[in-house]
Scaffold this motif. Structure first.
Motif, PDB file in Angstrom:
ATOM      1  N   LEU A 220      86.947 -38.450  30.715  1.00 56.96           N
ATOM      2  CA  LEU A 220      88.232 -37.817  30.989  1.00 56.96           C
ATOM      3  C   LEU A 220      88.141 -36.307  31.164  1.00 56.96           C
ATOM      4  CD1 LEU A 220      90.472 -39.830  28.497  1.00 56.96           C
ATOM      5  CD2 LEU A 220      90.088 -40.254  30.929  1.00 56.96           C
ATOM      6  N   THR A 221      87.169 -35.673  30.512  1.00 58.04           N
ATOM      7  CA  THR A 221      86.959 -34.241  30.739  1.00 58.04           C
ATOM      8  C   THR A 221      86.423 -34.036  32.148  1.00 58.04           C
ATOM      9  OG1 THR A 221      86.688 -33.508  28.457  1.00 58.04           O
ATOM     10  CG2 THR A 221      85.408 -32.344  30.102  1.00 58.04           C
ATOM     11  N   ILE A 222      86.810 -32.931  32.763  1.00 55.80           N
ATOM     12  CA  ILE A 222      86.303 -32.558  34.092  1.00 55.80           C
ATOM     13  C   ILE A 222      85.711 -31.150  34.001  1.00 55.80           C
ATOM     14  CG2 ILE A 222      86.878 -32.140  36.512  1.00 55.80           C
ATOM     15  CD1 ILE A 222      89.245 -34.013  36.180  1.00 55.80           C
ATOM     16  N   PRO A 223      84.397 -30.983  34.281  1.00 57.23           N
ATOM     17  CA  PRO A 223      83.433 -32.004  34.673  1.00 57.23           C
ATOM     18  C   PRO A 223      83.040 -32.897  33.498  1.00 57.23           C
ATOM     19  CG  PRO A 223      82.325 -29.911  34.369  1.00 57.23           C
ATOM     20  CD  PRO A 223      83.798 -29.624  34.238  1.00 57.23           C
ATOM     21  N   GLY A 224      82.861 -34.185  33.809  1.00 59.33           N
ATOM     22  CA  GLY A 224      82.489 -35.153  32.792  1.00 59.33           C
ATOM     23  C   GLY A 224      81.012 -35.486  32.839  1.00 59.33           C
ATOM     24  N   ASP A 225      80.683 -36.722  32.499  1.00 59.53           N
ATOM     25  CA  ASP A 225      79.287 -37.140  32.440  1.00 59.53           C
ATOM     26  C   ASP A 225      78.554 -36.848  33.743  1.00 59.53           C
ATOM     27  OD1 ASP A 225      79.113 -38.162  29.833  1.00 59.53           O
ATOM     28  OD2 ASP A 225      80.034 -40.043  30.432  1.00 59.53           O
ATOM     29  N   THR A 226      77.289 -36.490  33.587  1.00 61.67           N
ATOM     30  CA  THR A 226      76.438 -36.202  34.734  1.00 61.67           C
ATOM     31  C   THR A 226      75.637 -37.447  35.091  1.00 61.67           C
ATOM     32  OG1 THR A 226      76.255 -33.857  34.188  1.00 61.67           O
ATOM     33  CG2 THR A 226      74.520 -34.790  35.579  1.00 61.67           C
ATOM     34  N   PHE A 227      75.810 -37.910  36.314  1.00 56.15           N
ATOM     35  CA  PHE A 227      75.077 -39.080  36.814  1.00 56.15           C
ATOM     36  C   PHE A 227      74.229 -38.647  37.997  1.00 56.15           C
ATOM     37  CE2 PHE A 227      79.000 -40.827  34.960  1.00 56.15           C
ATOM     38  CZ  PHE A 227      78.435 -41.641  33.984  1.00 56.15           C
ATOM     39  N   CYS A 228      72.958 -38.983  37.933  1.00 53.16           N
ATOM     40  CA  CYS A 228      72.022 -38.579  38.980  1.00 53.16           C
ATOM     41  C   CYS A 228      71.467 -39.766  39.756  1.00 53.16           C
ATOM     42  CB  CYS A 228      70.884 -37.771  38.378  1.00 53.16           C
ATOM     43  SG  CYS A 228      71.449 -36.357  37.387  1.00 53.16           S
ATOM     44  N   PHE A 229      71.682 -40.973  39.254  1.00 55.61           N
ATOM     45  CA  PHE A 229      71.283 -42.198  39.947  1.00 55.61           C
ATOM     46  C   PHE A 229      72.524 -43.000  40.291  1.00 55.61           C
ATOM     47  CE2 PHE A 229      67.503 -41.086  37.524  1.00 55.61           C
ATOM     48  CZ  PHE A 229      66.486 -41.293  38.444  1.00 55.61           C
ATOM     49  N   ASP A 230      72.421 -43.803  41.332  1.00 55.72           N
ATOM     50  CA  ASP A 230      73.552 -44.632  41.745  1.00 55.72           C
ATOM     51  C   ASP A 230      73.771 -45.808  40.806  1.00 55.72           C
ATOM     52  OD1 ASP A 230      74.089 -43.035  43.924  1.00 55.72           O
ATOM     53  OD2 ASP A 230      72.808 -44.194  45.276  1.00 55.72           O
ATOM     54  N   GLY A 231      72.761 -46.177  40.055  1.00 56.14           N
ATOM     55  CA  GLY A 231      72.896 -47.289  39.132  1.00 56.14           C
ATOM     56  C   GLY A 231      71.628 -47.466  38.333  1.00 56.14           C
ATOM     57  N   ILE A 232      71.664 -48.372  37.376  1.00 62.78           N
ATOM     58  CA  ILE A 232      70.525 -48.586  36.498  1.00 62.78           C
ATOM     59  C   ILE A 232      69.325 -49.125  37.269  1.00 62.78           C
ATOM     60  CG2 ILE A 232      71.178 -50.934  35.811  1.00 62.78           C
ATOM     61  CD1 ILE A 232      69.703 -48.171  33.569  1.00 62.78           C
TER      62      ILE A 232
ATOM     63  N   VAL B 251      69.837 -47.103  29.374  1.00 64.06           N
ATOM     64  CA  VAL B 251      69.596 -48.473  29.786  1.00 64.06           C
ATOM     65  C   VAL B 251      70.809 -49.357  29.545  1.00 64.06           C
ATOM     66  CG1 VAL B 251      68.193 -50.510  29.258  1.00 64.06           C
ATOM     67  CG2 VAL B 251      67.097 -48.295  29.580  1.00 64.06           C
ATOM     68  N   LEU B 252      71.592 -49.031  28.520  1.00 62.41           N
ATOM     69  CA  LEU B 252      72.736 -49.868  28.186  1.00 62.41           C
ATOM     70  C   LEU B 252      73.960 -49.582  29.047  1.00 62.41           C
ATOM     71  CD1 LEU B 252      72.395 -49.847  24.310  1.00 62.41           C
ATOM     72  CD2 LEU B 252      71.953 -51.750  25.842  1.00 62.41           C
ATOM     73  N   ARG B 253      73.888 -48.602  29.947  1.00 68.06           N
ATOM     74  CA  ARG B 253      75.018 -48.286  30.808  1.00 68.06           C
ATOM     75  C   ARG B 253      74.721 -48.710  32.232  1.00 68.06           C
ATOM     76  NH1 ARG B 253      76.180 -42.142  28.533  1.00 68.06           N
ATOM     77  NH2 ARG B 253      77.063 -42.770  26.542  1.00 68.06           N
ATOM     78  N   ASP B 254      75.802 -48.908  33.005  1.00 73.27           N
ATOM     79  CA  ASP B 254      75.622 -49.307  34.394  1.00 73.27           C
ATOM     80  C   ASP B 254      74.905 -48.229  35.187  1.00 73.27           C
ATOM     81  OD1 ASP B 254      76.864 -51.708  33.945  1.00 73.27           O
ATOM     82  OD2 ASP B 254      78.850 -50.978  34.518  1.00 73.27           O
ATOM     83  N   SER B 255      75.201 -46.990  34.893  1.00 74.18           N
ATOM     84  CA  SER B 255      74.537 -45.876  35.552  1.00 74.18           C
ATOM     85  C   SER B 255      74.024 -44.927  34.494  1.00 74.18           C
ATOM     86  CB  SER B 255      75.502 -45.150  36.499  1.00 74.18           C
ATOM     87  OG  SER B 255      74.836 -44.135  37.211  1.00 74.18           O
ATOM     88  N   PRO B 256      72.775 -44.517  34.552  1.00 74.45           N
ATOM     89  CA  PRO B 256      72.211 -43.680  33.491  1.00 74.45           C
ATOM     90  C   PRO B 256      72.828 -42.295  33.468  1.00 74.45           C
ATOM     91  CG  PRO B 256      70.655 -43.921  35.294  1.00 74.45           C
ATOM     92  CD  PRO B 256      71.777 -44.857  35.581  1.00 74.45           C
ATOM     93  N   SER B 257      73.134 -41.815  32.279  1.00 72.07           N
ATOM     94  CA  SER B 257      73.762 -40.510  32.099  1.00 72.07           C
ATOM     95  C   SER B 257      72.718 -39.436  31.830  1.00 72.07           C
ATOM     96  CB  SER B 257      74.747 -40.558  30.925  1.00 72.07           C
ATOM     97  OG  SER B 257      75.194 -39.263  30.603  1.00 72.07           O
ATOM     98  N   TYR B 258      72.909 -38.299  32.454  1.00 66.74           N
ATOM     99  CA  TYR B 258      72.072 -37.129  32.205  1.00 66.74           C
ATOM    100  C   TYR B 258      72.889 -35.996  31.578  1.00 66.74           C
ATOM    101  CZ  TYR B 258      67.889 -39.024  34.225  1.00 66.74           C
ATOM    102  OH  TYR B 258      66.771 -39.793  34.425  1.00 66.74           O
ATOM    103  N   SER B 259      73.918 -36.359  30.839  1.00 66.57           N
ATOM    104  CA  SER B 259      74.754 -35.344  30.205  1.00 66.57           C
ATOM    105  C   SER B 259      73.973 -34.526  29.183  1.00 66.57           C
ATOM    106  CB  SER B 259      75.960 -36.010  29.539  1.00 66.57           C
ATOM    107  OG  SER B 259      76.803 -36.593  30.500  1.00 66.57           O
ATOM    108  N   ALA B 260      73.093 -35.172  28.414  1.00 68.39           N
ATOM    109  CA  ALA B 260      72.354 -34.443  27.377  1.00 68.39           C
ATOM    110  C   ALA B 260      71.473 -33.353  27.978  1.00 68.39           C
ATOM    111  CB  ALA B 260      71.542 -35.414  26.524  1.00 68.39           C
ATOM    112  N   PRO B 261      70.588 -33.663  28.932  1.00 67.50           N
ATOM    113  CA  PRO B 261      69.801 -32.568  29.496  1.00 67.50           C
ATOM    114  C   PRO B 261      70.631 -31.565  30.281  1.00 67.50           C
ATOM    115  CG  PRO B 261      69.362 -34.624  30.663  1.00 67.50           C
ATOM    116  CD  PRO B 261      70.143 -34.967  29.440  1.00 67.50           C
ATOM    117  N   ALA B 262      71.731 -32.014  30.904  1.00 68.04           N
ATOM    118  CA  ALA B 262      72.574 -31.074  31.648  1.00 68.04           C
ATOM    119  C   ALA B 262      73.087 -29.972  30.730  1.00 68.04           C
ATOM    120  CB  ALA B 262      73.736 -31.808  32.301  1.00 68.04           C
ATOM    121  N   ILE B 263      73.404 -30.310  29.484  1.00 67.05           N
ATOM    122  CA  ILE B 263      73.907 -29.323  28.524  1.00 67.05           C
ATOM    123  C   ILE B 263      72.753 -28.601  27.842  1.00 67.05           C
ATOM    124  CG2 ILE B 263      75.197 -29.044  26.376  1.00 67.05           C
ATOM    125  CD1 ILE B 263      76.862 -31.517  27.304  1.00 67.05           C
TER     126      ILE B 263
END
Length: 560
Positions: free
Chosen positions: A125-137, A389-401
């Motif tokens: 819900l926050t903008i910008p939110g989670d960072t996704f760098c791949f289209d899917g798992i 791995v447990l998400r449909d698309s892998p999140s890169y929020s941790a390294p982004a921050i």
């Protein structure tokens, strides 16, 4: 922190700046609280809202970010607001507040509204939110197929076999190229244009904006931060020392190290206590015996349990050498089980459920879906690999921050990172030093730094005294880190320590002493004596019939 040979990234580095601290009065004038999204929050007593803030506090023309916020109302006579951050980075706060509402209200005496928010770069819900760098798992798995990202690092005996060293270093060029490519993918992704506006300094300014709207621009700011939330807290009290109200930071990730060193080559410094925590695990298993721990046989001591675990790791190691498609490698066991060191309340399940499963998987008697990746009761205890791995698309929020905060690129190579890991197995953690903790190893190759980074000093004179909390044995935020920050803050900080195991004093193991100490501070302003030591609740069983005091009394000495 990255070897600079990608010209397209240089503009991001040159544009980064470290700016002087100024006030943060730019924000909306009010928050409209309402019902929370039921897909994120099931506690109907909680309310949610939004606040718009500048993406860049030095250049409001860039546009706004939108912060998603959640609130638990005070249960007694309201005295104000305590802002809360549970860490991560990259961990959405809504689920944490939903789960830990009662604990948060208890440690603040029920006298404050608890307000948390998904920081920029986090959540749906926050903008910008989670960072996704791949289209899917599937794309993620294909991209990293056959690499240590998915299989972990294979080694036995602190890389005592030169062949293991050579095998790891041989992968350095490929892994460096992949992490550099990920940076490009992230820049091209939906959050690419926002990456330079993430990071701790911006989050601190957002926190001040929230406080300004909720309580007023001159009111002292109260804050509770755990794990990576202590980085936010340490930065806040030094960026805005005049605004410090009642502040507790618990589970300190050394802010000086993060501000001045490359975490990718210095991460092993955070692991100095984790082998002692592993000793506590196997000691508890031995003390409870076979009726309470599946790894124990009658008469086993801690070293006997360790011998079984080491034999399991060696069997997995040898199987992976023969079969590159082995379902469970020693590297995966190390990486996944490291995060179980965070939460002693899970240790009985770990040794009675996950350990037997691992034995069966390696023997070929069960499919390769180890239960170590189950959601822990501690939301900070899951590895980035498992979260991805447990998400449909892998999140890169941790390294982004995390990488947005990092020091400037140093020309570090992946071989340097690998050599740091090898050093860490020998100096810090024999058991877990060779885990692949992906988000901490990416910053040397991440192309972006935040437009503002707070890099110290961390010894400002504060308007009010704060509490710094720590566990005696914390797997990732060491007691030494808490002691260092307390020393820097001098008479403005007191240290409170839980004499136990796990990540943070507040959630590692239950302690009425910690809860009451924190509550007395928030409600009455009562500061404990410096270096106060709290004990774990005497009725808390780590294993059946085994208590923390029993484990402390029987810890084996020496290396494992």
């Amino acid at each position: 922190m990255m070897k600079i040979h990608q010209i397209g990234f240089i503009f991001c580095i040159l544009a980064s700046r470290v700016v002087a601290v100024t006030s943060s009065h730019h924000s909306d004038t009010q928050v409209q609280w309402g019902t929370c999204d039921p897909s994120l929050v099931n506690d109907t007593s909680l309310s949610c809202g939004f606040l718009n803030v500048p993406l860049d506090y030095q250049d409001p023309s860039v546009g706004n970010a939108r912060l998603a916020m959640i609130k638990a109302n005070a249960t007694g006579e309201r005295r104000g607001t305590v802002l809360f951050n549970p860490g991560g980075p990259g961990e959405a706060t809504f689920a944490v507040v939903n789960q830990y509402k009662e604990l948060l209200l208890e440690v603040t005496g029920g006298a404050y509204d608890i307000v948390s928010w998904d920081p920029r770069g986090v959540g749906k819900l926050t903008i910008p939110g989670d960072t996704f760098c791949f289209d899917g798992i599937e794309e993620y798995i294909e991209f990293f197929n056959g690499t240590i990202e998915l299989k972990g690092i294979e080694e036995i005996g602190d890389f005592s076999d030169p062949a293991d060293v050579d095998a790891l270093l041989a992968q350095a060029p490929e892994m460096q190229k992949k992490y550099e490519d990920i940076g490009n993918k992230c820049l091209r992704g939906s959050n690419g244009k926002f990456l330079r506006y993430m990071g701790t300094a911006a989050t601190v300014r957002d926190m001040v904006s929230i406080a300004n709207v909720l309580e007023g621009p001159d009111v002292p700011i109260n804050y509770l931060g755990i794990s990576f939330g202590t980085v936010i807290g340490a930065s806040f009290v030094n960026m805005f020392p005049e605004r410090v109200g009642k502040v507790i930071i618990d589970g300190v990730l050394d802010p000086v190290l993060l501000a001045t060193k490359e975490i990718s080559t210095h991460f092993w410094h955070q692991l100095v206590s984790v082998d002692t925590i592993y000793k506590a695990l196997i000691t508890g298993c031995a003390l409870t015996g076979p009726t309470g721990c599946a790894a124990a046989s009658e008469g086993d001591g801690a070293l006997d349990i360790d011998a079984k675990v080491q034999a399991l790791l060696r069997t997995a190691y040898e199987a992976a050498k023969v079969n590159t498609s082995a379902p469970l490698t020693s590297g995966l066991i190390r990486t996944q089980s490291f995060f179980q060191m965070y939460t002693p309340p899970n240790w009985s399940s770990l040794m009675n459920e996950a350990y037997p499963e691992a034995v069966q998987i390696i023997k070929g008697e069960a499919p390769g879906n180890l239960s170590l990746n189950r959601k822990s009761s501690d939301p900070t205890s899951r590895s980035s690999l498992m979260r991805r791995v447990l998400r449909d698309s892998p999140s890169y929020s941790a390294p982004a921050i995390l990488c947005a905060d990092s020091v400037d690129l140093q020309g570090t190579t992946m071989a340097d990172v690998f050599n740091g890991i090898i050093e860490g197995t020998r100096k810090a953690s024999h058991m877990f030093g060779a885990g692949w903790y992906a988000e901490f190893y990416q910053c040397s190759f991440w192309p972006v730094r935040s437009v503002e980074r707070y890099q110290g000093p961390f010894n400002k004179k504060l308007a009010n005294k704060i509490i710094v909390g720590s566990n005696t044995y914390d797997p990732i935020t060491t007691l030494a880190g808490a002691q260092k920050l307390t020393s820097l803050l001098g008479e403005d900080a007191v240290l409170v320590r839980l004499n136990g195991f796990g990540h943070t004093a507040i959630v590692g193991e239950p302690s009425a002493c910690i809860r009451q100490t924190y509550s007395a501070y928030f409600t009455n302003g009562t500061l404990p004596a410096h270096n106060t030591v709290c004990e774990v609740d005497a009725d808390f069983e780590v294993f059946a019939g085994v208590y923390t005091g029993d484990i402390l009394a029987h810890l084996p000495g020496g290396d494992i």
